[in-house]
Design an enzyme around this catalytic site. Structure first.
Site, mmCIF file in Angstrom:
data_model
loop_
_atom_site.group_PDB
_atom_site.id
_atom_site.type_symbol
_atom_site.label_atom_id
_atom_site.label_comp_id
_atom_site.label_asym_id
_atom_site.label_seq_id
_atom_site.Cartn_x
_atom_site.Cartn_y
_atom_site.Cartn_z
ATOM 1 N N ASP A 140 -6.905 2.230 6.310
ATOM 2 C CA ASP A 140 -6.162 2.094 7.564
ATOM 3 C C ASP A 140 -7.159 1.897 8.706
ATOM 4 O O ASP A 140 -8.342 1.654 8.474
ATOM 5 C CB ASP A 140 -5.297 3.332 7.806
ATOM 6 C CG ASP A 140 -6.105 4.616 7.647
ATOM 7 O OD1 ASP A 140 -7.299 4.611 8.016
ATOM 8 O OD2 ASP A 140 -5.568 5.623 7.153
ATOM 9 N N HIS B 240 -6.779 -0.583 -1.885
ATOM 10 C CA HIS B 240 -5.855 -0.154 -0.825
ATOM 11 C C HIS B 240 -6.573 -0.270 0.516
ATOM 12 O O HIS B 240 -7.173 0.683 1.025
ATOM 13 C CB HIS B 240 -5.417 1.294 -1.087
ATOM 14 C CG HIS B 240 -4.409 1.817 -0.105
ATOM 15 N ND1 HIS B 240 -3.062 1.779 -0.335
ATOM 16 C CD2 HIS B 240 -4.572 2.395 1.110
ATOM 17 C CE1 HIS B 240 -2.419 2.323 0.695
ATOM 18 N NE2 HIS B 240 -3.327 2.695 1.589
ATOM 19 N N ASP C 170 -5.080 0.002 -11.174
ATOM 20 C CA ASP C 170 -5.529 -0.889 -10.102
ATOM 21 C C ASP C 170 -4.305 -1.417 -9.357
ATOM 22 O O ASP C 170 -3.922 -2.579 -9.489
ATOM 23 C CB ASP C 170 -6.356 -2.035 -10.695
ATOM 24 C CG ASP C 170 -7.064 -2.860 -9.611
ATOM 25 O OD1 ASP C 170 -7.009 -2.445 -8.441
ATOM 26 O OD2 ASP C 170 -7.651 -3.904 -9.962
ATOM 27 N N GLU D 105 -7.984 3.648 -2.900
ATOM 28 C CA GLU D 105 -8.412 3.654 -1.503
ATOM 29 C C GLU D 105 -9.847 4.149 -1.361
ATOM 30 O O GLU D 105 -10.199 5.214 -1.862
ATOM 31 C CB GLU D 105 -7.492 4.524 -0.646
ATOM 32 C CG GLU D 105 -7.818 4.424 0.841
ATOM 33 C CD GLU D 105 -6.804 5.112 1.730
ATOM 34 O OE1 GLU D 105 -6.688 4.721 2.905
ATOM 35 O OE2 GLU D 105 -6.123 6.047 1.248
#
Length: 619
Positions: free
Chosen positions: A166, A513, A561, A570
């Site tokens: 993020d 991710h 995955d 992530e």
């Protein structure tokens, strides 16, 4: 009377003028000349006629300080000229003969992985420098903090690193990541330089340090608040408010508000930030002005941490969910140790070696998580950092007792990492389960690998062949082998034959991710929900986030995955910092030692205080 007289021997006696004028000597000489015509002269006679013979004179050359014969001088000059000619001829031959150069050995896997692991930090920046080498990234979030009302002195929070997949900036794990990078540079700067990465890693540390200096009033001696987080990820209760977790957007396209979370009672966060700046000040000790600035900021933060005792995540619902802190005492010991190394002020060492604080930090309590070094618990790292002081400087009283205890505890932690002990389970593939089978294990594994390799190097540098686990003695090679097996697992020596570092090896996660990596770099702006199709796509990421270490496999060596499953795919800033530290510790030749002295640069010469005299004897 006739003019001619008669010779008494029977002949006329001729007398003329010339003859009459001749002297007796002339007549004698004439008689001798006539006699010489008639017979050979002997040597004595010849010497009479010729006089003394002229001997051949030697010729000399005056060189000023000495006089030498011309012959010797010419012979010497000729010899020297011949020698010069021969030497020049031999040199010419050697230069023209083809040489067989010994090629440098190819880089080992740890060095190759190090190059890539550092690239991950480049992908997590906000405003990119010219040579960032991540083509699919651009400037982003350049308004951070400008609309915040946290403090008049905290208005510009542009900078730093995004935490993970993020775009949130969490100061707690980010500070820990910077401390780890600095620690690895302080110990292994020669290895970084040999790998050609020293300037790169120092640039990353400065990038993070510059941002941390913005999160509080770094010019003040006393502060009452600091910024703990930029951005939001709260989606509890089904919230649909656009934020860094609800939206799946490239950081460059973010157009929603990014709130700033502040804290006024956060000992753990402030002490960790102080540790980061203090460690960085040692890295940049040759830049005196910048190093001094870092030390001042660290001093202000550490004072704040001592004045405002509390856990930062207690006042933040988001921090308690994403990066919950369990204690602040470990950060006090950790931060105090780094402050001592950065300043040489013994008050920090006294604080870090206070028995009561060490007890509160858990130094003597043990437990299932004892020895797990992470962004939350710094105790294992702090104990090793202070054991270093005992090994190389041995300050003595009044610190020796606590330092010896830390040293013993470090030995116990190292014992717990070995397979023959049962403190931690291992997967069938050999990965140590420091988080007891919980998700995202690799960030803990790389930290342990770094501590083990570093302690091995400490012992080698102190000419100590190993350490004891109870009655059993283990060599330093055992520790290094533990570190290697764990990192080798991460790099692909595992049952799935998969590297968990993106871009390393032939097989690695393709569905990381990560928002920026998963959305095409096609100049199309996707809104908050528009990016969901890329989040949920089964196609590999269009952009390769080189060097990202993903969360890792489960306790059965299994790995999915899948982009939406962050527990597997992530990457995080703190995790990659531990990976970088472990890789540089293992890279290159084992003969390259740690830098024993740089960390002690600010510490004045030690003259241990003698212990107090015993109490007076009483009968």
């Amino acid at each position: 009377m006739s003019m001619y007289g008669r010779d008494p021997w029977g002949g006329a006696l001729e007398i003329n003028a010339a003859t009459d004028s001749a002297t007796d000597d002339d007549r004698s000489r004439n008689d001798l000349d006539r006699a010489a015509v008639s017979r050979q002269l002997d040597e004595t006679q010849q010497s009479w006629l010729l006089g003394p013979s002229e001997q051949k004179k030697k010729r000399y050359i005056d060189l000023g300080c000495i006089i030498v014969s011309r012959k010797f001088f010419l012979w010497t000059i000729g010899t020297l000229l011949c020698a010069v000619f021969v030497a020049a001829f031999v040199t010419l031959i050697l230069e023209t003969v083809p040489r067989h150069h010994h090629k440098e050995p190819p880089p080992d896997n740890y060095t190759l992985a190090l190059h890539k692991a550092l690239m991950f930090f480049n992908a997590q920046k906000w405003k990119l420098p010219k040579h960032n080498n991540v083509s699919w990234r651009g400037n982003s979030c350049v308004q951070d903090g400008k609309s915040s009302d946290v403090s008049p002195s905290i208005k510009d929070l542009v900078g730093g690193f995004y935490d993970a997949g993020d775009a949130i900036k969490f100061n707690f794990p980010q500070s820990f990541a910077m401390t780890m990078l600095s620690w690895s540079v302080i110990e292994y700067s020669a290895k970084y330089e040999a790998a050609g990465e020293l300037e790169h890693v120092k640039e990353l540390i400065k990038w993070g340090s510059d941002y941390l200096l913005k999160t509080f009033n770094s010019t003040a001696d006393t502060i009452s608040t600091l910024a703990a987080q930029v951005g939001s990820g709260d989606t509890s209760g089904g919230s649909t408010t656009p934020n860094d977790h609800y939206c799946w957007m490239r950081p460059e396209d973010i157009d929603y508000d990014r709130p700033v979370t502040a804290c006024s009672t956060c000992s753990d966060l402030a002490a960790e930030m102080a540790a980061a700046l203090a460690a960085a000040s040692i890295v940049f000790k040759d830049n005196k002005a910048y190093s001094k600035k870092l030390v001042h900021g660290a001093t202000t933060l550490f004072k704040f941490s001592r004045d405002r005792k509390s856990i930062y995540s207690r006042g933040s619902s988001e921090a308690s969910v994403f990066y919950n802190s369990t204690s602040f005492w470990d950060e006090v010991v950790w931060g105090g140790a780094w402050m001592y190394y950065a300043t040489g002020n013994s008050s920090y060492l006294k604080l870090a070696t206070t028995t009561k604080i060490a007890k509160y930090a858990g130094a003597f309590s043990g437990g299932s998580d004892y020895g797990v070094f992470s962004w939350d618990n710094k105790l294992a790292g702090a104990q090793l950092l202070l054991s270093r002081l005992r090994l190389f400087l041995s300050p003595g009283y009044p610190y020796e007792e606590m330092l010896r205890s830390f040293h013993n505890q470090t030995s116990i932690v190292m014992c717990s990492y070995l397979p023959i002990f049962t403190s931690f389970n291992r997967t069938k593939g050999g990965l140590i389960q420091l988080n007891h089978g919980r998700p995202q294990p690799l960030q803990y594994v790389v930290n342990a690998a770094f501590l083990a390799a570093l302690y091995s190097d400490y012992l080698d540098a102190a000419d100590t062949p190993g350490w004891y686990c109870g009655p059993n003695f283990f060599s330093t090679d055992v520790l290094r082998n533990f570190s290697k097996t764990q990192i080798n697992y991460i790099l692909g020596n595992n049952p799935r034959k998969m590297s968990y570092v993106v871009g390393f090896g032939n097989k690695y996660p393709k569905h990381v991710h990560h928002r920026g990596a998963s959305i095409p770099h096609n100049k199309v702006k996707y809104n908050c929900k528009g990016g969901w199709k890329w989040r949920d796509s089964s196609k590999p990421n269009p952009n390769t986030i080189v060097g990202a270490m993903v969360a890792g496999p489960d306790k059965h060596d299994g790995f999915h995955d899948v982009r939406s499953n962050y527990n597997y795919t992530e990457p995080t800033l703190a995790g990659n910092a531990g990976l970088v530290a472990a890789l540089v510790a293992l890279s290159g030749e084992k003969g390259r030692k740690i830098d024993k002295n740089t960390i002690f640069s600010a510490i004045p010469p030690m003259f241990p205080t003698p212990p107090p005299p015993p109490a007076p004897w009483k009968p």
